[in-house]
Design an enzyme around this catalytic site. Structure first.
Site, PDB file in Angstrom:
ATOM      1  N   ASN A  21      -3.212   1.914   7.664  1.00 38.72           N
ATOM      2  CA  ASN A  21      -3.702   2.212   6.310  1.00 38.72           C
ATOM      3  C   ASN A  21      -4.459   1.016   5.731  1.00 38.72           C
ATOM      4  O   ASN A  21      -5.457   1.195   5.030  1.00 38.72           O
ATOM      5  CB  ASN A  21      -2.540   2.613   5.400  1.00 38.72           C
ATOM      6  N   MET A  96       7.729  -2.081   3.987  1.00 39.58           N
ATOM      7  CA  MET A  96       9.065  -1.506   4.166  1.00 39.58           C
ATOM      8  C   MET A  96      10.120  -2.240   3.345  1.00 39.58           C
ATOM      9  O   MET A  96      11.195  -2.593   3.842  1.00 39.58           O
ATOM     10  CB  MET A  96       9.442  -1.519   5.657  1.00 39.58           C
ATOM     11  N   ARG A  97       9.785  -2.496   2.111  1.00 37.17           N
ATOM     12  CA  ARG A  97      10.722  -3.109   1.180  1.00 37.17           C
ATOM     13  C   ARG A  97      10.711  -2.318  -0.113  1.00 37.17           C
ATOM     14  O   ARG A  97       9.640  -1.894  -0.569  1.00 37.17           O
ATOM     15  CB  ARG A  97      10.290  -4.555   0.849  1.00 37.17           C
ATOM     16  N   VAL A  98      11.872  -2.148  -0.705  1.00 36.01           N
ATOM     17  CA  VAL A  98      11.921  -1.581  -2.048  1.00 36.01           C
ATOM     18  C   VAL A  98      11.571  -2.701  -3.016  1.00 36.01           C
ATOM     19  O   VAL A  98      12.162  -3.779  -2.966  1.00 36.01           O
ATOM     20  CB  VAL A  98      13.315  -1.019  -2.361  1.00 36.01           C
ATOM     21  N   ASN A 113       1.157   2.912  -3.843  1.00 37.46           N
ATOM     22  CA  ASN A 113       1.815   3.040  -2.539  1.00 37.46           C
ATOM     23  C   ASN A 113       1.373   4.345  -1.898  1.00 37.46           C
ATOM     24  O   ASN A 113       1.013   5.296  -2.586  1.00 37.46           O
ATOM     25  CB  ASN A 113       3.341   3.059  -2.723  1.00 37.46           C
ATOM     26  N   HIS A 115       2.727   7.308   0.836  1.00 37.84           N
ATOM     27  CA  HIS A 115       3.947   7.828   1.458  1.00 37.84           C
ATOM     28  C   HIS A 115       3.608   9.106   2.222  1.00 37.84           C
ATOM     29  O   HIS A 115       2.890   9.967   1.698  1.00 37.84           O
ATOM     30  CB  HIS A 115       4.993   8.122   0.377  1.00 37.84           C
ATOM     31  N   ASP A 151       9.761   5.883  -3.822  1.00 37.16           N
ATOM     32  CA  ASP A 151       8.694   6.882  -3.693  1.00 37.16           C
ATOM     33  C   ASP A 151       8.709   7.863  -4.867  1.00 37.16           C
ATOM     34  O   ASP A 151       8.526   9.073  -4.687  1.00 37.16           O
ATOM     35  CB  ASP A 151       8.837   7.652  -2.364  1.00 37.16           C
TER      36      ASP A 151
HETATM   37  C1  GRF Z   1       2.506   5.081   6.799  1.00 39.36           C
HETATM   38  O1  GRF Z   1       2.949   6.319   7.266  1.00 39.36           O
HETATM   39  C2  GRF Z   1       2.719   4.958   5.324  1.00 39.36           C
HETATM   40  O2  GRF Z   1       2.516   6.157   4.636  1.00 39.36           O
HETATM   41  C3  GRF Z   1       4.158   4.563   5.260  1.00 39.36           C
HETATM   42  O3  GRF Z   1       4.323   3.652   6.324  1.00 39.36           O
HETATM   43  C4  GRF Z   1       3.374   3.946   7.338  1.00 39.36           C
HETATM   44  C5  GRF Z   1       2.594   2.699   7.591  1.00 39.36           C
HETATM   45  O4  GRF Z   1       1.693   2.845   8.656  1.00 39.36           O
HETATM   46  N1  GRF Z   1       4.507   4.016   3.969  1.00 39.36           N
HETATM   47  P1  GRF Z   1       0.541   1.768   8.869  1.00 39.36           P
HETATM   48  O5  GRF Z   1       1.213   0.414   8.997  1.00 39.36           O
HETATM   49  O6  GRF Z   1      -0.370   1.830   7.681  1.00 39.36           O
HETATM   50  O7  GRF Z   1      -0.130   2.171  10.136  1.00 39.36           O
END
Ligand code: GRF
Length: 208
Positions: A21, A96-98, A113, A115, A151
């Site tokens: 992303n 991957m942190r709140v 963000n 999701h 989220d």
């Molecule tokens: C994605 O699915 C995003 O929506 C989620 O974590 C994943 C991250 O993938 N929060 P990347 O690191 O962007 O490939």
């Protein structure tokens, strides 16, 4: 095509992993489709591939490992690095942190963000896999403002696809990523920047 100027908002990306992303966002900025600067990438995981991706684009990339630190101490360090980058707004992309309510309340800009589900359905981890297991006919992804929940902030943009009966959880997750997430995140940021420029955003949507 957007023109880059010194007045463009300065955004930083927070991520933890592969950074696909982040790549979609960087590509959109490089293509002149987003009137903002990406001033840096901050990861909480040492050697996260997103760091090398950023550096390969000439963008400052910093690791702030969370292991062994209390949440407040880690966030204080993250805040200091982001501030040193001159970041105004934060784009979470697989972070991957709140993020704590305190961090959100004290950060002066906006936090977005992405999701991989049609929120408010399937918040939390393994959302794509859980959509597969639930046999949802339509799966999707959401870009939202970050609030103190998981989220749960106000939705900015969503995209969806028709699930295939034979693709499996991995197949669905892969299509969600490439067919939805990589498309809607740049579009959502564009929408955000347009509204920001028009003064059409509530002043504090990310506050709890
Ligand atoms: C994605 O699915 C995003 O929506 C989620 O974590 C994943 C991250 O993938 N929060 P990347 O690191 O962007 O490939």
């Amino acid at each position: 095509m957007a023109t880059r100027t010194a007045e463009h908002p300065r955004c930083a990306i927070l991520a933890s992993g592969r950074g696909s992303n982040a790549r979609a966002l960087l590509d959109a900025v490089a293509a002149g489709q987003l009137p903002c600067s990406i001033v840096g990438v901050v990861a909480n995981v040492v050697d996260a591939p997103v760091l090398e991706l950023a550096r390969s684009r000439g963008i400052r990339a910093e690791t702030v490992p969370h292991k062994g630190l209390a949440r407040e101490a880690h966030e204080e360090h993250v805040r200091a690095v982001l501030t040193s980058m001159g970041a105004q707004h934060l784009l979470l992309a697989g972070y991957m942190r709140v993020v704590s309510a305190d961090f959100i309340q004290r950060w002066p800009g906006y936090l977005l963000n992405i999701h991989p589900s049609l929120l408010p359905e399937f918040p939390g981890l393994h959302a794509a896999e859980r959509q597969w297991e639930a046999r949802v006919p339509i799966a999707g992804a959401t870009v939202h403002f970050v609030d103190a929940g998981v989220d749960s902030g106000p939705v900015l943009l969503q995209g969806s696809l028709v699930a295939r009966g034979d693709e499996g959880a991995d197949g669905l997750a892969a299509r969600l990523l490439t067919e939805v997430e990589h498309v809607i995140y740049p579009r959502a940021v564009r929408l955000f920047l347009d509204r920001l420029a028009r003064g059409a955003l509530p002043p504090t949507p990310n506050r709890s």
